[in-house]
Design an enzyme around this catalytic site. Structure first.
Site, PDB file in Angstrom:
ATOM      1  N   HIS A 112     -58.004  -4.135 -16.019  1.00 56.41           N
ATOM      2  CA  HIS A 112     -58.961  -3.052 -16.512  1.00 56.41           C
ATOM      3  C   HIS A 112     -59.472  -3.331 -17.859  1.00 56.41           C
ATOM      4  O   HIS A 112     -58.743  -3.739 -18.621  1.00 56.41           O
ATOM      5  CB  HIS A 112     -58.154  -1.770 -16.741  1.00 56.41           C
ATOM      6  CG  HIS A 112     -57.583  -1.076 -15.547  1.00 56.41           C
ATOM      7  ND1 HIS A 112     -57.021  -1.750 -14.501  1.00 56.41           N
ATOM      8  CD2 HIS A 112     -57.707   0.259 -15.136  1.00 56.41           C
ATOM      9  CE1 HIS A 112     -56.725  -0.689 -13.504  1.00 56.41           C
ATOM     10  NE2 HIS A 112     -57.090   0.074 -13.933  1.00 56.41           N
ATOM     11  N   GLU A 145     -62.853   0.733 -19.893  1.00 57.16           N
ATOM     12  CA  GLU A 145     -62.779   2.349 -19.462  1.00 57.16           C
ATOM     13  C   GLU A 145     -62.791   3.037 -20.339  1.00 57.16           C
ATOM     14  O   GLU A 145     -63.632   3.611 -21.007  1.00 57.16           O
ATOM     15  CB  GLU A 145     -61.516   2.162 -18.807  1.00 57.16           C
ATOM     16  CG  GLU A 145     -61.260   3.714 -18.082  1.00 57.16           C
ATOM     17  CD  GLU A 145     -59.797   3.992 -17.550  1.00 57.16           C
ATOM     18  OE1 GLU A 145     -58.978   3.089 -17.704  1.00 57.16           O
ATOM     19  OE2 GLU A 145     -59.857   4.971 -16.860  1.00 57.16           O
ATOM     20  N   HIS A 148     -54.425   2.659  -7.569  1.00 58.17           N
ATOM     21  CA  HIS A 148     -52.994   2.538  -8.007  1.00 58.17           C
ATOM     22  C   HIS A 148     -52.307   3.359  -6.718  1.00 58.17           C
ATOM     23  O   HIS A 148     -52.375   4.554  -6.650  1.00 58.17           O
ATOM     24  CB  HIS A 148     -52.949   3.224  -9.339  1.00 58.17           C
ATOM     25  CG  HIS A 148     -53.906   2.428 -10.347  1.00 58.17           C
ATOM     26  ND1 HIS A 148     -53.248   1.734 -11.277  1.00 58.17           N
ATOM     27  CD2 HIS A 148     -55.124   2.841 -10.609  1.00 58.17           C
ATOM     28  CE1 HIS A 148     -54.168   1.126 -11.821  1.00 58.17           C
ATOM     29  NE2 HIS A 148     -55.107   1.810 -11.646  1.00 58.17           N
ATOM     30  N   HIS A 168     -59.616  -0.732  -6.138  1.00 56.49           N
ATOM     31  CA  HIS A 168     -59.175  -0.339  -7.463  1.00 56.49           C
ATOM     32  C   HIS A 168     -58.435   1.140  -6.762  1.00 56.49           C
ATOM     33  O   HIS A 168     -59.080   2.181  -7.130  1.00 56.49           O
ATOM     34  CB  HIS A 168     -60.290  -0.131  -8.444  1.00 56.49           C
ATOM     35  CG  HIS A 168     -59.605   0.444  -9.818  1.00 56.49           C
ATOM     36  ND1 HIS A 168     -60.411   0.179 -10.834  1.00 56.49           N
ATOM     37  CD2 HIS A 168     -58.633   1.280 -10.105  1.00 56.49           C
ATOM     38  CE1 HIS A 168     -60.016   0.705 -11.957  1.00 56.49           C
ATOM     39  NE2 HIS A 168     -58.700   1.267 -11.461  1.00 56.49           N
ATOM     40  N   ASP A 193     -59.342   4.929  -7.716  1.00 57.99           N
ATOM     41  CA  ASP A 193     -58.300   4.708  -8.868  1.00 57.99           C
ATOM     42  C   ASP A 193     -56.815   5.608  -8.386  1.00 57.99           C
ATOM     43  O   ASP A 193     -55.938   5.064  -8.136  1.00 57.99           O
ATOM     44  CB  ASP A 193     -58.960   5.327 -10.063  1.00 57.99           C
ATOM     45  CG  ASP A 193     -58.400   4.657 -11.251  1.00 57.99           C
ATOM     46  OD1 ASP A 193     -57.653   3.894 -11.472  1.00 57.99           O
ATOM     47  OD2 ASP A 193     -58.993   5.186 -12.490  1.00 57.99           O
ATOM     48  N   ASP A 194     -57.045   6.875  -8.621  1.00 57.91           N
ATOM     49  CA  ASP A 194     -55.690   7.572  -8.626  1.00 57.91           C
ATOM     50  C   ASP A 194     -56.105   9.047  -7.810  1.00 57.91           C
ATOM     51  O   ASP A 194     -56.171  10.041  -8.527  1.00 57.91           O
ATOM     52  CB  ASP A 194     -55.152   8.130 -10.082  1.00 57.91           C
ATOM     53  CG  ASP A 194     -54.820   6.785 -10.848  1.00 57.91           C
ATOM     54  OD1 ASP A 194     -53.670   6.043 -10.441  1.00 57.91           O
ATOM     55  OD2 ASP A 194     -55.491   6.246 -11.554  1.00 57.91           O
TER      56      ASP A 194
HETATM   57  N1  ADE Z   1     -53.167   3.497 -14.406  1.00 50.39           N
HETATM   58  C1  ADE Z   1     -53.555   4.222 -13.432  1.00 50.39           C
HETATM   59  N2  ADE Z   1     -54.745   4.697 -13.457  1.00 50.39           N
HETATM   60  C2  ADE Z   1     -55.317   4.151 -14.583  1.00 50.39           C
HETATM   61  C3  ADE Z   1     -56.509   3.959 -15.147  1.00 50.39           C
HETATM   62  N3  ADE Z   1     -57.533   4.701 -14.521  1.00 50.39           N
HETATM   63  N4  ADE Z   1     -56.818   3.353 -16.300  1.00 50.39           N
HETATM   64  C4  ADE Z   1     -55.565   2.776 -16.937  1.00 50.39           C
HETATM   65  N5  ADE Z   1     -54.455   2.672 -16.102  1.00 50.39           N
HETATM   66  C5  ADE Z   1     -54.185   3.353 -15.135  1.00 50.39           C
HETATM   67 ZN    ZN Z   2     -57.019   2.167 -12.598  1.00 51.69          ZN
END
Ligand code: ADE
Ligand code: ZN
Length: 343
Positions: free
Chosen positions: A198, A201, A20, A18, A279-280
């Site tokens: 997703h 969340e 991005h 996971h 994630d990011d």
């Molecule tokens: N795009 C990038 N990170 C995300 C996340 N945690 N939830 C939804 N969209 C995303």
């Molecule tokens: Zn994500």
């Protein structure tokens, strides 16, 4: 110097499922790209940019994330971004990556799909050759846009069939249920693409069930709100549906108010196939090692728990069973060296 616990985590072969790629844009690279493309950033310095990453919820993050993504304009930018992430992941013991990208974010502003995929793919192939990291590429549809736009994006990528392993669903969750994309996911699955989404969340547990029933996804990205529906948790255990959990993201986006309150350990002990992911990472303060370490410390995870998380990441991946078996054996060897019983 890494602590013994950090060294142990790095020594475990891990998959990251996971991630991005646009979320790996570090402020340093953002300033380089801004200079290259003649863009003036609304931050006085790299440090000021990092300091501005204070989020109150998912949307407040997405606004900054999409603004950052506008700096990615040509094939070389996507290559540099992906190559930097893969070097970092490799240094932390990541052996396999399944990377999300958001083509609509780029094609909407005139960047060619070929430049996006071309740059990412060139870096992935180099990393496979030079670092031994294997990969899958997953195209995410932006759920705040229409299903028709998602379908048009899908039609555009079907000729790239063997380059894209699967499709996912990201961006603003609340108010955009998985069922909105039922026809798009049907078409994708019929074309042989794997599906993930997703769900759970910021959205309710019902979105997780919907992603499983309507979109027929193989994994749930995040999914931490599953606990609101005990029958759903039992289903996740029974059907061995993996969750790609992102601990630092969950804290930064206020899904949990502190790491000690995270439900990852509880879900793991209930028998859910939980995995840890970043994630990011450029926005949430850490890559995979930092995510493992943060939950280890806050939830007092044992080394056996960590070995199980690494094993789950391989099991939940789209690697062939023969390749999975090879990594299971490697994880068993790390655990045996520490005399751990983790299964
Ligand atoms: N795009 C990038 N990170 C995300 C996340 N945690 N939830 C939804 N969209 C995303
Ligand atoms: Zn994500």
């Amino acid at each position: 110097m890494r602590s013994p616990m950090q060294q142990f985590i790095v020594s475990l072969p891990k998959a990251e499922l996971h991630l991005h790629i646009e979320g790996t844009l570090e402020p340093e690279m953002a300033f380089q790209l801004a200079a290259k493309h003649g863009v003036v950033l609304p931050y006085a310095s790299i440090e000021a940019m990092r300091q501005a990453y204070q989020f109150s919820n998912l949307q407040s993050f997405l606004d900054i994330y999409y603004a950052g993504a506008e700096l990615l304009r040509d094939e070389a930018d996507f290559h540099a971004l992906t190559a930097a992430y893969l070097r970092k992941a490799h240094s932390q013991g990541v052996v396999h990556v399944e990377i999300f990208f958001d083509p609509q974010t780029h094609t909407q502003r005139g960047v060619a799909f070929d430049s996006v995929v071309g740059g990412i793919r060139r870096a992935l192939l180099e990393a496979e050759r030079e670092l031994g990291i294997t990969h899958r590429l997953i195209l995410c549809f932006l759920r705040h846009l229409s299903a028709e736009e998602a379908m048009r994006t899908l039609e555009q990528v079907l000729p790239f069939g063997d380059v894209i392993a699967g499709v996912g669903l990201d961006s603003s969750e609340a108010g955009h249920p998985p069922s909105k994309f039922a026809a798009v996911f049907d078409r994708a699955r019929r074309a042989g693409l794997l599906a993930v989404a997703h769900a759970g969340e910021e959205g309710p547990a019902a979105y997780i069930s919907e992603a499983l029933d309507v979109l027929q996804v193989r994994r749930i990205d995040h999914g931490v709100r599953c606990e609101e529906d005990p029958e759903l948790v039992r289903r996740l255990v029974r059907e061995r549906v993996p969750l790609t959990v992102c601990p630092l993201s969950n804290i930064r986006l206020r899904v949990f108010d502190r790491m000690e309150a995270h439900n990852l350990k509880r879900l793991l002990e209930l028998g859910v196939c939980v995995t840890v992911n970043s994630d990011d990472p450029a926005y949430f303060g850490g890559y995979l090692l930092e995510n493992y370490l943060a939950v280890q410390q806050a939830l007092d995870l044992s080394k056996a728990n960590l070995a199980l998380l690494a094993r789950n990441s391989i099991e939940a991946s789209f690697l062939a069973q023969s390749e999975q078996r090879r990594w299971f054996a490697a994880i068993d060897a790390v655990a045996a060296a520490d005399q751990l019983a983790f299964r």
